[in-house]
Design a protein around this motif. Structure first.
Motif, PDB file in Angstrom:
ATOM      1  N   LEU A 405       0.839  -1.193   0.000  1.00  0.00           N
ATOM      2  CA  LEU A 405       0.000   0.000   0.000  1.00  0.00           C
ATOM      3  C   LEU A 405       0.877   1.248   0.000  1.00  0.00           C
ATOM      4  O   LEU A 405       2.069   1.193   0.310  1.00  0.00           O
ATOM      5  CB  LEU A 405      -0.911  -0.006   1.236  1.00  0.00           C
ATOM      6  N   GLU A 409      -0.807   5.214   3.899  1.00  0.00           N
ATOM      7  CA  GLU A 409      -1.803   4.235   4.330  1.00  0.00           C
ATOM      8  C   GLU A 409      -1.164   3.157   5.203  1.00  0.00           C
ATOM      9  O   GLU A 409      -1.761   2.719   6.199  1.00  0.00           O
ATOM     10  CB  GLU A 409      -2.494   3.609   3.117  1.00  0.00           C
ATOM     11  N   SER A 412      -0.691   4.754   8.656  1.00  0.00           N
ATOM     12  CA  SER A 412      -1.921   4.900   9.455  1.00  0.00           C
ATOM     13  C   SER A 412      -2.438   3.540   9.924  1.00  0.00           C
ATOM     14  O   SER A 412      -2.926   3.403  11.059  1.00  0.00           O
ATOM     15  CB  SER A 412      -2.993   5.636   8.658  1.00  0.00           C
ATOM     16  N   ARG A 413      -2.302   2.517   9.095  1.00  0.00           N
ATOM     17  CA  ARG A 413      -2.762   1.180   9.495  1.00  0.00           C
ATOM     18  C   ARG A 413      -1.867   0.582  10.578  1.00  0.00           C
ATOM     19  O   ARG A 413      -2.362  -0.103  11.480  1.00  0.00           O
ATOM     20  CB  ARG A 413      -2.823   0.262   8.274  1.00  0.00           C
TER      21      ARG A 413
END
Length: 526
Positions: A405, A409, A412-413
């Motif tokens: 990704l 992203e 943040s994950r």
């Protein structure tokens, strides 16, 4: 803590003999080492200790390569330690530890982590605490103690498929398994699915690639190195401060006192050979311009008798592509074919409150994509501990290997995973955050081994080193980088009639007697 090897069956690989100092040759050879990571520093050490004049060229502003460290600043201006992410210094990394002893003879800057638990999405936890050191009981007890592995599962394993794990030799294991991907191999052995995710996948992803894309031979070599091939144990050590302070500044001082010069922030673009009409003897007599010219962003270095190419894989490809006079077509094609693993993320967080006291310094995760592990740095790193003590907080590092990704992203994950696994961090304020997004690890893909370039090249005086370079010894990751660096130095030293340096490894074949012989018989029938 004992810093000396304990496995009586470790293998000593003696070097070629020769003179002890290059000063006895009449003229000291000159060598340029391209790359100041583990491999390049090992090569520089091996050469300098025999009196060779060495210059190290490093693209970054710091040494250590993917184990590099440097000083950075938080938004409030506070200076802090930063690096390329967590690394585990296992006790069977003999050649790496011998390198580090040059700057830290007692390895006092390494501290042990007695456990590194693994957790999966179901909350199941594996532990390495108090396992026996002796194979195969270390692996057997680990499996039987795991919540993902029942005693009956041992009876369901396919002994024919698992046979290579008990009879690992290099390069034989690559001839047997390099055409198979790691995920398919583990499935063929019939490991329970949960155990595959919690144990094998966690370890295989340390190669920065998903198991479905990685060679099963690499996985088997890893299993031999850490489990069935060594009795050094499964615990590991970590530096007690930033990598620069704990590891590389002491080694740099050691090498500088031996005449090694360092140029950091220098990018090498190409290497060219001096024509035979203008060069003299590479080791004795007058040399008019030397064997090689190394072109770099500081202008270039001429009059060089030997070159060690030890950059990352992408750097090696670029240098060879821009150096049309080096090597034959086959060798150049093999270098060009070297692959890089998918990118990875290192996310270091300075939080205004501590994590819970019972949290381990290092936690591996399985089935919790994209997060692969969590480190609580203030538990062992002096700079982080000092910051945490001043602010009543903690310093936490997250890793995501083989990321698919976009960086934001993934970041943040990973943060959301941290808040789920360590809920006390969800309400913490992030005082500072530093992120590294890199894609410079070698890819150990299916079928790659046979054409992977070795330390030796077709060009006299030119050698390669790095964890992406082939060496027919049971080593991996940082230890492969160190071993190829020592081997690169040895090859050059032998050409000048100088004594080399010994290497040590775990046993180069299966060590379990009847089990090994039975496994060999099964493999012959495959």
């Amino acid at each position: 803590m004992s810093t000396r090897p304990t496995d009586p069956r470790r293998v000593h690989h003696p070097p070629a003999g020769g003179l002890g100092d290059a000063g006895l040759l009449g003229r000291r050879p000159r060598a340029v080492v391209v790359g100041g990571g583990i491999a390049g520093l090992a090569a520089a050490t091996g050469l300098a200790e025999r009196g060779v004049t060495v210059e190290v060229l490093e693209r970054e502003s710091y040494l250590g390569g993917r184990v590099g460290g440097w000083r950075d600043r938080l938004p409030d201006g506070t200076p802090v330690s930063m690096g390329r992410g967590f690394h585990a210094f296992f006790r069977q990394y003999y050649n790496l530890r011998n390198l580090l002893r040059r700057g830290d003879p007692g390895l006092d800057r390494l501290v042990p982590l007695e456990d590194y638990p693994l957790v999966d999405a179901e909350g199941r936890v594996d532990s390495f605490r108090s396992l026996p050191r002796t194979p195969p009981w270390n692996a057997v007890l680990f499996a039987l103690r795991s919540p993902t592995f029942r005693p009956s599962d041992l009876l369901r394993l396919d002994p024919r498929a698992a046979a290579p794990l008990a009879n690992v030799s290099v390069p034989g294991i690559y001839e047997a398994l390099d055409h198979v991907d790691a995920a398919s191999f583990v499935e063929s052995v019939n490991f329970p699915p949960a155990a595959r995710h919690l144990a094998f996948e966690v370890f295989s992803r340390s190669f920065f690639a998903p198991p479905s894309a990685m060679s099963a031979a690499e996985l088997a070599t890893m299993f031999h190195l850490y489990f069935l091939g060594s009795s050094e144990g499964l615990v590991f050590d970590v530096p007690d401060d930033g990598f620069d302070v704990a590891l590389w500044e002491p080694l740099r001082h050691y090498l500088t006192t031996r005449g090694v010069t360092f140029r950091t922030g220098v990018t090498v673009s190409s290497v060219s050979r001096v024509s035979s009409a203008t060069r003299g003897s590479p080791a004795t007599g007058d040399v008019h311009g030397g064997w090689f010219h190394v072109d770099h962003s500081d202008g270039g270095t001429s009059g060089v008798d030997a070159v060690v190419l030890a950059p990352d894989v992408a750097g090696l490809r670029e240098i060879v592509a821009a150096s049309p006079g080096l090597g034959d077509a086959g060798w150049r094609a093999d270098v060009a074919a070297l692959g890089s693993a998918p990118p990875f993320l290192v996310q270091r967080l300075w939080l205004d409150r501590p994590v819970r006291a019972d949290r381990p310094p290092f936690l591996g995760t399985g089935g919790l994509d994209p997060l692969d592990n969590i480190s609580v740095l203030d538990r062992y790193e002096q700079d982080a501990a000092a910051w945490a003590a001043r602010h009543g907080g903690s310093v936490v590092e997250l890793h995501a290997y083989s990321a698919v990704l976009p960086p934001d992203e993934v970041r943040s994950r990973c943060l959301a995973r941290l808040h789920k696994i360590y809920p006390e961090t969800a309400g913490a304020r992030t005082v500072g955050e530093l992120v590294e997004w890199r894609a410079d690890c070698p890819m150990f893909g299916v079928g790659d081994f046979a054409r992977r370039p070795t330390v030796a090249s077709p060009v006299d005086g030119l050698v390669l080193a790095g964890d992406g370079i082939r060496i027919d010894l049971p080593v991996a990751l940082m230890e492969r980088a160190a071993a190829t660096g020592w081997q690169a130095a040895n090859r050059l030293l032998a050409g000048w009639g100088l004594a080399g340096h010994p290497l040590e490894t775990v046993p180069t074949g299966g060590r379990l007697g009847p089990l090994t012989r039975a496994a060999a018989h099964v493999m012959r029938q495959r």
